[in-house]
Design an enzyme around this catalytic site. Structure first.
Site, PDB file in Angstrom:
ATOM      1  N   CYS A 181       0.888  -1.181   0.000  1.00 51.26           N
ATOM      2  CA  CYS A 181       0.000   0.000   0.000  1.00 51.26           C
ATOM      3  C   CYS A 181       0.921   1.225   0.000  1.00 51.26           C
ATOM      4  O   CYS A 181       1.204   1.797   1.043  1.00 51.26           O
ATOM      5  CB  CYS A 181      -0.871   0.013   1.250  1.00 51.26           C
ATOM      6  SG  CYS A 181      -1.774  -1.506   1.528  1.00 51.26           S
ATOM      7  N   ALA A 182       1.376   1.606  -1.167  1.00 54.27           N
ATOM      8  CA  ALA A 182       2.564   2.463  -1.233  1.00 54.27           C
ATOM      9  C   ALA A 182       2.305   3.964  -1.291  1.00 54.27           C
ATOM     10  O   ALA A 182       3.175   4.747  -0.907  1.00 54.27           O
ATOM     11  CB  ALA A 182       3.384   2.053  -2.441  1.00 54.27           C
ATOM     12  N   ARG A 209      -3.809   8.122  -6.453  1.00 51.35           N
ATOM     13  CA  ARG A 209      -2.708   8.213  -5.482  1.00 51.35           C
ATOM     14  C   ARG A 209      -1.435   7.607  -6.062  1.00 51.35           C
ATOM     15  O   ARG A 209      -0.334   8.064  -5.780  1.00 51.35           O
ATOM     16  CB  ARG A 209      -3.107   7.529  -4.160  1.00 51.35           C
ATOM     17  CG  ARG A 209      -4.090   8.381  -3.352  1.00 51.35           C
ATOM     18  CD  ARG A 209      -4.662   7.618  -2.187  1.00 51.35           C
ATOM     19  NE  ARG A 209      -3.723   7.342  -1.130  1.00 51.35           N
ATOM     20  CZ  ARG A 209      -3.468   8.144  -0.099  1.00 51.35           C
ATOM     21  NH1 ARG A 209      -4.100   9.298  -0.002  1.00 51.35           N
ATOM     22  NH2 ARG A 209      -2.598   7.803   0.831  1.00 51.35           N
ATOM     23  N   ASP A 237      -5.896  -4.531  -5.947  1.00 45.59           N
ATOM     24  CA  ASP A 237      -6.454  -4.672  -4.601  1.00 45.59           C
ATOM     25  C   ASP A 237      -5.539  -5.618  -3.811  1.00 45.59           C
ATOM     26  O   ASP A 237      -5.530  -6.829  -4.057  1.00 45.59           O
ATOM     27  CB  ASP A 237      -7.881  -5.230  -4.689  1.00 45.59           C
ATOM     28  CG  ASP A 237      -8.514  -5.378  -3.317  1.00 45.59           C
ATOM     29  OD1 ASP A 237      -7.802  -5.213  -2.296  1.00 45.59           O
ATOM     30  OD2 ASP A 237      -9.730  -5.647  -3.251  1.00 45.59           O
ATOM     31  N   GLY A 238      -4.808  -5.047  -2.886  1.00 46.40           N
ATOM     32  CA  GLY A 238      -3.808  -5.814  -2.145  1.00 46.40           C
ATOM     33  C   GLY A 238      -4.402  -6.978  -1.361  1.00 46.40           C
ATOM     34  O   GLY A 238      -3.690  -7.914  -1.007  1.00 46.40           O
ATOM     35  N   CYS A 310      -0.725   4.603  11.121  1.00 49.03           N
ATOM     36  CA  CYS A 310      -0.474   5.854  11.843  1.00 49.03           C
ATOM     37  C   CYS A 310      -1.673   6.148  12.758  1.00 49.03           C
ATOM     38  O   CYS A 310      -2.132   7.277  12.857  1.00 49.03           O
ATOM     39  CB  CYS A 310      -0.159   7.000  10.904  1.00 49.03           C
ATOM     40  SG  CYS A 310      -1.381   7.260   9.624  1.00 49.03           S
TER      41      CYS A 310
HETATM   42  C1  LIG Z   1      -1.390   4.805   4.910  1.00 52.76           C
HETATM   43  S1  LIG Z   1      -1.544   4.933   3.202  1.00 52.76           S
HETATM   44  C2  LIG Z   1       0.052   4.384   2.675  1.00 52.76           C
HETATM   45  C3  LIG Z   1       1.116   5.422   2.866  1.00 52.76           C
HETATM   46  C4  LIG Z   1       2.394   5.099   2.126  1.00 52.76           C
HETATM   47  N1  LIG Z   1       2.912   3.801   2.476  1.00 52.76           N
HETATM   48  C5  LIG Z   1       3.451   6.144   2.370  1.00 52.76           C
HETATM   49  O1  LIG Z   1       4.355   5.920   3.173  1.00 52.76           O
HETATM   50  O2  LIG Z   1       3.355   7.203   1.751  1.00 52.76           O
HETATM   51  C6  LIG Z   1      -2.557   3.578   2.789  1.00 52.76           C
HETATM   52  C7  LIG Z   1      -2.710   3.362   1.295  1.00 52.76           C
HETATM   53  O3  LIG Z   1      -3.399   2.126   1.119  1.00 52.76           O
HETATM   54  C8  LIG Z   1      -4.104   2.210  -0.089  1.00 52.76           C
HETATM   55  N2  LIG Z   1      -5.109   1.119  -0.081  1.00 52.76           N
HETATM   56  C9  LIG Z   1      -6.328   1.095   0.508  1.00 52.76           C
HETATM   57  N3  LIG Z   1      -6.924  -0.087   0.304  1.00 52.76           N
HETATM   58  C10 LIG Z   1      -6.046  -0.836  -0.406  1.00 52.76           C
HETATM   59  C11 LIG Z   1      -6.078  -2.155  -0.941  1.00 52.76           C
HETATM   60  N4  LIG Z   1      -7.153  -2.935  -0.755  1.00 52.76           N
HETATM   61  N5  LIG Z   1      -5.020  -2.586  -1.633  1.00 52.76           N
HETATM   62  C12 LIG Z   1      -3.945  -1.802  -1.821  1.00 52.76           C
HETATM   63  N6  LIG Z   1      -3.865  -0.541  -1.375  1.00 52.76           N
HETATM   64  C13 LIG Z   1      -4.889  -0.072  -0.659  1.00 52.76           C
HETATM   65  C14 LIG Z   1      -4.677   3.613  -0.089  1.00 52.76           C
HETATM   66  O4  LIG Z   1      -4.964   4.027  -1.396  1.00 52.76           O
HETATM   67  C15 LIG Z   1      -3.526   4.405   0.566  1.00 52.76           C
HETATM   68  O5  LIG Z   1      -2.756   5.016  -0.413  1.00 52.76           O
END
Ligand SMILES: C[S@@+](CC[C@H](N)C(=O)[O-])C[C@H]1O[C@@H](n2cnc3c(N)ncnc32)[C@H](O)[C@@H]1O
Length: 384
Positions: A181-182, A209, A237-238, A310
């Site tokens: 989830c980058a 994003r 979708d992770g 976080c």
């Molecule tokens: C906390 S943020 C990640 C922050 C990032 N790692 C950074 O350091 O900048 C969580 C991310 O998870 C993504 N996300 C939400 N559901 C997801 C899924 N099912 N699979 C993959 N990514 C997902 C969101 O789009 C969001 O960008």
């Protein structure tokens, strides 16, 4: 203050009520006068109710810190030609990674170093990750980063606690890494600064994003690095990662979506506590568990996963880790163990305020003198 009611309107409404069958009556007045609580107020109410129980007498101090200005760190871009380090040092900043290592590895007999890793007696750290912070209690702010002559920015401003999950992942030379989830990419950039990675798969479900992440990487990395085979980008979708493959990576970072506590207390836009996102918020622990399960499936046996958030919420942190480990064992036959991060946290205790008495994982608690976090992270090693 008094309100004058138009009697004609009043009688008209009474007549309407009289002739409307009871089952068609709508409680419009109640709906219209229902108190409108903003999303950040709702977040504070929610946190007061749950975190006062969770943290007891620590909560008032954490609460006031959460509501105060957050402290940043400047992650040095090793690909920039600018000599930012001298400038930052002249402002009184110090690299929290190097200064912790200097203190620990003073005794050369205790440490073995190469260009990508310093191995201390119980923990190894990448010296290529450099993150400058102002001293404890100093609330100065960093200026915006400058571009070098090739257009690369000199540093990336982020919560310095966000560097810790990357340091904890401890990527060794030649390893493959999945960042599940980058976006928006702070930790991806930190991973690349270690200069140890053979292959990095960068994934985020959100297309918008992910394009923001790619724009960020372009302004920090040389063009050839972005276009090399070394980096791979997907918007998948992770939770369904097993469809793409299993047992593949040496290391996996699972930095999940969460209630982003600091953001939820100060920002109205994109707030997870808005009424329209109630379901999504309630579903977070399930979604987080599924993402961590994917991480455990994606990593090879003997490989390591770092789960991070976080938020201060136990339900989204320790409970998710415990639940994912249980489901992985019972339903997938994947056994894993929690890696002890105590030696790791004692290395950085002069910079961050770590929560006491954590059973599973580590938590950086916001504190007025070191207002980083919240940042929870837990490292798992896959055994089978
Ligand atoms: C906390 S943020 C990640 C922050 C990032 N790692 C950074 O350091 O900048 C969580 C991310 O998870 C993504 N996300 C939400 N559901 C997801 C899924 N099912 N699979 C993959 N990514 C997902 C969101 O789009 C969001 O960008």
């Amino acid at each position: 203050m008094t309100f004058r009611v138009n009697p004609r309107l009043l009688y008209k409404n009474i007549d309407l009520l009289r002739f409307t069958q009871k089952r068609y009556r709508v409680k419009t007045k109640w709906a219209a006068t229902r108190p409108k609580v903003s999303s950040h107020e709702l977040a504070l109410q929610n946190f007061d109710a749950t975190y006062s129980m969770q943290f007891g007498e620590l909560w008032p101090s954490v609460r006031v810190s959460l509501l105060s200005e957050q402290k940043y760190g400047a992650l040095i871009n090793n690909f920039s030609g600018d000599d930012t380090v001298t400038q930052l040092q002249s402002l009184g900043c110090r690299d929290f990674v190097a200064s912790s290592l200097d203190m620990e590895s003073g005794d050369a007999a205790q440490s073995i170093s190469d260009d990508t890793c310093i191995h201390l007696s119980k923990v190894s750290i990448s010296p290529n990750l450099r993150c400058f912070v102002f001293p404890k209690g100093d609330t100065s702010r960093f200026k915006a980063a400058r571009q070098d002559s090739y257009g690369c920015l000199s540093y990336y401003l982020m919560d310095a606690a966000s560097v810790l999950p990357v340091l904890a992942l401890n990527v060794q030379k030649g390893q493959s890494v999945l960042d599940l989830c980058a976006a928006p990419g702070g930790k991806t950039l930190a991973l690349l600064q270690t200069q140890t990675i053979r292959f990095l798969w960068v994934n985020d479900w959100s297309v918008s994003r992910m394009s923001r992440l790619q724009r960020t990487l372009l302004s920090y990395l040389p063009d050839q690095l972005c276009s090399e085979d070394k980096l791979h980008f997907t918007c998948f979708d992770g939770r369904k990662w097993q469809e793409l493959g299993e047992n593949t990576f040496d290391k996996v970072l699972v930095d999940v979506p969460c209630t982003t506590d600091r953001h939820s207390l100060v920002e109205e836009s994109n707030n997870i506590f808005s009424r329209s996102r109630t379901k999504e918020r309630q579903n977070l622990p399930l979604c987080q568990t599924q993402l961590l399960l994917s991480g455990l499936q994606a990593v090879r046996k003997g490989g390591e996963v770092v789960y991070s958030t976080c938020t201060l919420s136990q339900l989204q942190n320790q409970c998710v880790v415990e639940q994912a480990m249980k489901v992985a064992e019972q339903e997938l036959g994947i056994y894993s163990e929690v890696v002890d991060l105590q030696p790791f946290t004692s290395l950085f205790k002069d910079t961050f305020n770590f929560a006491p008495d954590m059973n599973v994982g580590v938590m950086v608690l916001p504190h007025l003198t070191a207002n980083f976090g919240p940042m929870y992270f837990c490292k798992l090693r896959r055994l089978t």
